[in-house]
Design a protein around this motif. Structure first.
Motif, PDB file in Angstrom:
ATOM      1  N   CYS A 204       0.859  -1.189   0.000  1.00 42.28           N
ATOM      2  CA  CYS A 204       0.000   0.000   0.000  1.00 42.28           C
ATOM      3  C   CYS A 204       0.894   1.237   0.000  1.00 42.28           C
ATOM      4  O   CYS A 204       1.763   1.366   0.860  1.00 42.28           O
ATOM      5  CB  CYS A 204      -0.881  -0.026   1.258  1.00 42.28           C
ATOM      6  N   CYS A 207       0.265   3.416   3.589  1.00 44.21           N
ATOM      7  CA  CYS A 207       0.675   2.989   4.936  1.00 44.21           C
ATOM      8  C   CYS A 207       1.752   1.899   4.891  1.00 44.21           C
ATOM      9  O   CYS A 207       2.152   1.403   5.933  1.00 44.21           O
ATOM     10  CB  CYS A 207      -0.537   2.512   5.734  1.00 44.21           C
ATOM     11  N   GLU A 209       1.577  -1.142   4.079  1.00 45.94           N
ATOM     12  CA  GLU A 209       1.141  -2.513   4.393  1.00 45.94           C
ATOM     13  C   GLU A 209       1.648  -3.446   3.288  1.00 45.94           C
ATOM     14  O   GLU A 209       1.489  -3.148   2.103  1.00 45.94           O
ATOM     15  CB  GLU A 209      -0.393  -2.547   4.461  1.00 45.94           C
ATOM     16  N   CYS A 232      -6.636  -1.446   0.633  1.00 39.49           N
ATOM     17  CA  CYS A 232      -5.833  -1.790   1.807  1.00 39.49           C
ATOM     18  C   CYS A 232      -6.756  -1.815   3.016  1.00 39.49           C
ATOM     19  O   CYS A 232      -7.395  -0.799   3.323  1.00 39.49           O
ATOM     20  CB  CYS A 232      -4.723  -0.761   1.991  1.00 39.49           C
ATOM     21  N   CYS A 235      -5.392   0.758   6.192  1.00 32.45           N
ATOM     22  CA  CYS A 235      -5.678   2.212   6.225  1.00 32.45           C
ATOM     23  C   CYS A 235      -6.957   2.553   5.471  1.00 32.45           C
ATOM     24  O   CYS A 235      -7.307   3.730   5.382  1.00 32.45           O
ATOM     25  CB  CYS A 235      -4.494   2.998   5.660  1.00 32.45           C
TER      26      CYS A 235
END
Ligand SMILES: [Zn+2]
Ligand SMILES: [Zn+2]
Length: 301
Positions: A204, A207, A209, A232, A235
């Motif tokens: 992502c 963030c 991820e 995601c 977030c």
């Protein structure tokens, strides 16, 4: 067909397709067309960039930059767009931007748009007695030619190891992810400056991820004809993807963004959003260029 006429053939096709697809956008398309014409104005290439000497490694190239522009030409350009907006909108939505608007006010508006300082831009618009949303729409469009000139100028300085989710040149979040060619490389694109930066296949941009179980894909329309949406769960962010064999030219990223607004609607309907704040607060300054300074720090110096 020459390169220029090929480009304009492409631009006209994209604008006509938008007019056909979204008839309600007719009033704003002349502004887009004017902006696309303005990309070729050499005035933007004459802007002078003084980089910030102690810019952190994770800061975009425009962070802390002092950008000298021809304030007279820039003022004319913003007033021209505002006039065009007045001519193409209903009187109730017209932007009362005074034609004798002071150069400093124009530069402050464009600087706020360049840095994506939305609250500051609203305050400036209210101070001018203009409708904040209408004026913001104009200045965000007005600053694109300068941003794209900066993008061309600075592209070679983007570190190949850039791993931040935001644009390495202007600090905006990516407008879309471009999945390219047979190798299926994933490249993030910025509609403002036209930048392209590589990224990992999974991740992502907002963030960072990386857990594939937290990352998803929406295919809202049949067969993903206009693209897909990466999501995601960490977030609640989303990003549109565009699969292509040919890389989108810098000018076309914003037009592709407009053409795929149905994907944004689908993502928002499902509770996903894009971050409200820019990826990086640029704190870039836009300054009127005195004639003598232009010769001291020429764009090509
Ligand atoms: Zn950018
Ligand atoms: Zn995320």
């Amino acid at each position: 067909m020459s390169r220029e006429s090929t480009r304009w053939h492409d631009i006209r096709g994209r604008l006509e397709s938008l007019a056909h697809q979204y008839p309600e956008w007719q009033p704003s398309l002349p502004l887009w067309q004017a902006m696309l014409y303005a990309l070729d104005d050499p005035a933007w290439e004459e802007a002078v960039l003084l980089p910030c000497p102690d810019r952190p490694a994770t800061a975009p190239l425009l962070a802390g930059m002092v950008c000298y522009v021809d304030a007279h030409k820039v003022g004319y350009w913003v007033r021209f767009l505002a006039k065009l907006a007045r001519q193409n909108t209903a009187p109730a939505q017209a932007v009362p931007l005074r034609t004798n608007l002071h150069q400093e006010a124009v530069l402050a508006l464009l600087e706020a748009a360049l840095c994506q300082e939305h609250e500051h831009l609203t305050a400036l618009a209210e101070g001018l007695g203009a409708h904040p949303h209408a004026l913001a729409a104009i200045v965000h469009l007005a600053v694109i030619p300068l941003l794209q000139a900066c993008g061309r100028r600075l592209a070679s300085q983007v570190p190949p190891s850039w791993s931040c989710g935001y644009c390495p040149i202007c600090g905006a979040w990516p407008t879309l992810a471009e999945v390219r060619g047979l190798e299926h490389t994933r490249t993030l694109r910025c509609a403002r400056c036209g930048a392209a930066w590589g990224t990992t296949w999974l991740g992502c941009p907002y963030c960072h991820e990386m857990d594939h179980q937290r990352l998803g894909m929406l295919l809202p329309e049949p067969h993903g004809a206009i693209g897909q949406i990466e999501t995601c769960a960490t977030c609640q962010g989303y990003l549109k993807t565009h699969t292509t064999l040919q890389v989108l030219p810098a000018y076309a990223v914003a037009l592709q963004d407009l053409a795929t607004i149905a994907l944004d609607v689908a993502a928002l309907d499902r509770g996903y959003t894009r971050p409200e704040r820019p990826g990086y607060a640029l704190a870039c300054r836009l300054v009127a260029s005195p004639a003598r300074r232009r010769t001291m720090f020429g764009w090509h110096a």
